[in-house]
Design an enzyme around this catalytic site. Structure first.
Site, short mmCIF file in Angstrom:
data_model
loop_
_atom_site.label_atom_id
_atom_site.label_comp_id
_atom_site.label_asym_id
_atom_site.label_seq_id
_atom_site.Cartn_x
_atom_site.Cartn_y
_atom_site.Cartn_z
N CYS A 12 0.92 -0.91 -0.14
CA CYS A 12 0.31 0.21 0.23
C CYS A 12 0.95 0.96 -0.33
CB CYS A 12 -1.10 0.47 1.35
SG CYS A 12 -0.13 0.29 2.69
N HIS A 40 4.82 -7.36 7.76
CA HIS A 40 5.00 -8.17 8.40
C HIS A 40 5.20 -9.86 6.63
CE1 HIS A 40 2.47 -7.24 11.80
NE2 HIS A 40 3.93 -7.16 11.79
N HIS A 73 3.31 1.71 10.90
CA HIS A 73 2.07 1.48 11.62
C HIS A 73 2.18 2.10 12.94
CE1 HIS A 73 3.24 -2.92 11.07
NE2 HIS A 73 2.24 -3.40 10.45
N GLU A 124 -0.47 -1.43 15.57
CA GLU A 124 -1.13 0.21 15.25
C GLU A 124 -2.37 0.16 16.30
OE1 GLU A 124 -2.99 0.44 11.16
OE2 GLU A 124 -4.45 1.64 12.40
S1 SF4 Z 1 -2.79 2.68 6.53
FE1 SF4 Z 1 -1.57 0.45 6.58
S2 SF4 Z 1 -2.69 0.04 5.37
FE2 SF4 Z 1 -3.72 1.90 4.59
S3 SF4 Z 1 -1.35 2.96 3.27
FE3 SF4 Z 1 -1.57 3.19 5.78
S4 SF4 Z 1 0.05 1.84 6.17
FE4 SF4 Z 1 -1.00 1.11 4.44
#
Ligand code: SF4
Length: 285
Positions: A12, A40, A73, A124
């Protein structure tokens, strides 16, 4: 056979950003440490290790004065302060997570009870709890919310990688015991798009593959969302695990991958299917 790879599969925005920050720091400072694994994914963490980006599980594993990267996170302010006292700290917390941390601390400062939809053991959420001085109430199951006692004023946030439909159910249930509820939409756009495209593909194929680390919370949620639509859905970590699945007779195979799955692993899975069946890979955009 046709292969459909979902839009937004794999890394992401926040993970790409954290990896870039870590690589730039490595270029500038030599060996650097990430506070916890940067992503991960065992295979990718090993690759980073070879490049001089080492994962440290605790402060004791890091040499005094080293460069330490806070992963996407995020961490609690208390932990961050400890790190800053001993190391040069580079913050790669995802901006979406930062936003959740801000909402959490604002709610608690204003005397509002904060409910967090998420997994209390996920880094997180542990980080966000630090912004509530431990007062945040973490609940992972939308049905559990109904057991809360009546409270006149609450705020609610979600872990950034939850499924939006689950969050809507969570909020709906919370309204049953709350008079004034402030809802923060904290699921990131990358997760929303990833789930949307994966569910769409899952509804059109005979077999769905979700690639990602077995311990990756976001991959497990993506798997659950696809499995609800297509029961013939499997969570695999690498192409090797295709040997355990009967996929050869499928006409249409869908593929998606968690936020911490590198492109090379997705490509290996696609290639293995193509080699085995002379499939025609399609990337949905
Ligand atoms: S919140 Fe988490 S899943 Fe969403 S863009 Fe950021 S790191 Fe990636």
């Amino acid at each position: 056979m046709e292969i459909f790879v979902a839009k937004e599969s794999g890394f992401c925005f926040g993970v790409r950003r954290a990896v870039k920050i870590a690589c730039e720091a490595r270029e500038k400072w030599g060996t650097v440490y990430t506070y916890g694994e940067l992503i991960h994914n065992k295979q990718y963490v090993e690759k980073l290790e070879q490049q001089g980006i080492r994962a440290a599980e605790s402060i004791e594993d890091i040499p005094e004065g080293a460069v330490v990267i806070i992963r996407s996170h995020g961490i609690s302010p208390q932990e961050e302060e400890k790190l800053r006292r001993r190391f040069k700290v580079i913050d790669a917390t995802c901006p979406y997570v930062k936003k959740s941390q801000k909402f959490a601390s604002r709610s608690v400062r204003g005397g509002t009870e904060l409910v967090i939809f998420g997994d209390r053991y996920h880094p997180e959420i542990r980080g966000i709890l630090g912004y509530t001085q431990g007062s945040g109430i973490v609940i992972s199951d939308p049905e559990e919310v109904l057991k809360l006692s009546y409270t006149p004023k609450r705020a609610v946030i979600s872990q950034t990688t939850n499924d939006l439909e689950d969050y809507k159910r969570f909020v709906g249930n919370l309204l049953e015991t709350t008079e004034k509820l402030t809802v923060y939409q904290t699921i990131c756009s990358s997760t929303i798009e990833k789930h949307r495209s994966a569910k769409d593909i899952a509804s059109r194929v005979d077999l769905m593959l979700v690639i990602g680390g077995k311990h990756s919370s976001n991959t497990r949620k993506l798997f659950k969302a696809c499995k609800n639509i297509q029961p013939n859905t499997y969570h695999i970590e690498t192409a090797k695990e295709l040997d355990l699945i009967e996929w050869e007779n499928c006409e249409r195979i869908g593929i998606t991958a968690g936020a911490s799955t590198p492109d090379f692993i997705i490509e290996e899975v696609v290639e293995k299917i193509k080699e085995g069946k002379n499939g025609r890979g399609k990337k949905e955009r």
